[in-house]
Design a protein around this motif. Structure first.
Motif, PDB file in Angstrom:
ATOM      1  N   THR A  72      94.181  -1.706  96.716  1.00  0.00           N
ATOM      2  CA  THR A  72      92.760  -1.703  96.351  1.00  0.00           C
ATOM      3  C   THR A  72      92.556  -2.427  95.030  1.00  0.00           C
ATOM      4  O   THR A  72      91.630  -3.232  94.893  1.00  0.00           O
ATOM      5  CB  THR A  72      92.232  -0.255  96.261  1.00  0.00           C
ATOM      6  OG1 THR A  72      92.414   0.373  97.536  1.00  0.00           O
ATOM      7  CG2 THR A  72      90.759  -0.219  95.906  1.00  0.00           C
TER       8      THR A  72
ATOM      9  N   CYS B  99      90.278  -5.688  94.476  1.00  0.00           N
ATOM     10  CA  CYS B  99      89.193  -5.676  93.490  1.00  0.00           C
ATOM     11  C   CYS B  99      89.297  -6.893  92.577  1.00  0.00           C
ATOM     12  O   CYS B  99      88.299  -7.557  92.290  1.00  0.00           O
ATOM     13  CB  CYS B  99      89.233  -4.402  92.647  1.00  0.00           C
ATOM     14  SG  CYS B  99      88.730  -2.916  93.519  1.00  0.00           S
TER      15      CYS B  99
ATOM     16  N   THR C  11      85.786  -0.935  93.139  1.00  0.00           N
ATOM     17  CA  THR C  11      86.594  -0.206  94.107  1.00  0.00           C
ATOM     18  C   THR C  11      85.761   0.231  95.307  1.00  0.00           C
ATOM     19  O   THR C  11      86.222   0.165  96.444  1.00  0.00           O
ATOM     20  CB  THR C  11      87.217   1.039  93.437  1.00  0.00           C
ATOM     21  OG1 THR C  11      87.982   0.610  92.314  1.00  0.00           O
ATOM     22  CG2 THR C  11      88.102   1.804  94.384  1.00  0.00           C
TER      23      THR C  11
ATOM     24  N   LYS D 151      86.562  -0.433  99.229  1.00  0.00           N
ATOM     25  CA  LYS D 151      86.721   0.700 100.149  1.00  0.00           C
ATOM     26  C   LYS D 151      85.758   0.588 101.324  1.00  0.00           C
ATOM     27  O   LYS D 151      86.100   0.940 102.456  1.00  0.00           O
ATOM     28  CB  LYS D 151      86.528   2.019  99.410  1.00  0.00           C
ATOM     29  CG  LYS D 151      87.714   2.357  98.519  1.00  0.00           C
ATOM     30  CD  LYS D 151      87.543   3.697  97.838  1.00  0.00           C
ATOM     31  CE  LYS D 151      88.765   4.021  96.998  1.00  0.00           C
ATOM     32  NZ  LYS D 151      88.688   5.336  96.373  1.00  0.00           N
TER      33      LYS D 151
END
Length: 121
Positions: A35, A39, A46, A50
Motif C-alpha cells: 500500500t 501510495c 492510503t 485501498k
C-alpha cells in the motif's frame, strides 16, 4: 500518478493495476506492491489505494492474505488477444447495415401512415 481527468483516482489506479494483471506484468500468484509503495507511485492517500484494491478484489482479480499482502488470484489468465480489427470493423458494418434497413422500413411506414391521414381529411 493519478491524472485530473474527472475520473476518480481509485478507478484510475484500478484500471492501471488491472491492465498490469491482464498483460502479465503482475502474474498470477504474484504480489502487488505494498500500500505504501502504491501510495508513493500514484501520489495518493492510503484510502484511495485501498478503494482501488477493493475494486479489484470485488472483480475477483486479487486476493488478500492477512499479514502477507495482496496477490493476483491464481487462474487469472492474461487477456486474450483482441479480435482482429478487420473482424470488428466487419461486425460494425453489419450492424450499420441492419440499422439503416430498419430506418428505411420505419420511414416507409411513417410515409404510408401520414399519407393515409392526408387522404382521410
Amino acid at each position: 500518478m493519478v491524472e485530473k481527468t474527472g475520473r476518480p483516482g481509485y478507478l484510475q489506479i484500478a484500471d492501471d493495476l488491472r491492465s498490469q494483471i491482464r498483460t502479465g506484468a503482475l502474474p498470477p500468484g504474484g504480489a502487488l506492491p505494498s500500500t505504501a509503495q502504491l501510495c508513493q507511485r500514484y501520489d495518493v492517500s492510503t484510502s484511495v489505494v485501498k478503494a482501488a484494491i477493493s475494486v479489484l478484489r470485488t472483480e475477483g482479480l486479487i486476493i488478500g492474505q492477512q499479514g502477507k499482502g495482496v496477490f493476483v488470484r491464481e487462474g487469472v489468465a492474461p487477456a486474450a488477444e483482441e479480435p482482429a480489427s478487420s473482424e470488428v470493423m466487419e461486425q460494425l458494418a453489419q450492424m450499420r447495415s441492419v440499422l439503416a434497413d430498419l430506418g428505411d422500413r420505419i420511414a416507409d411506414l411513417e410515409q404510408a401512415v401520414f399519407q393515409e391521414r392526408k387522404r382521410a381529411r
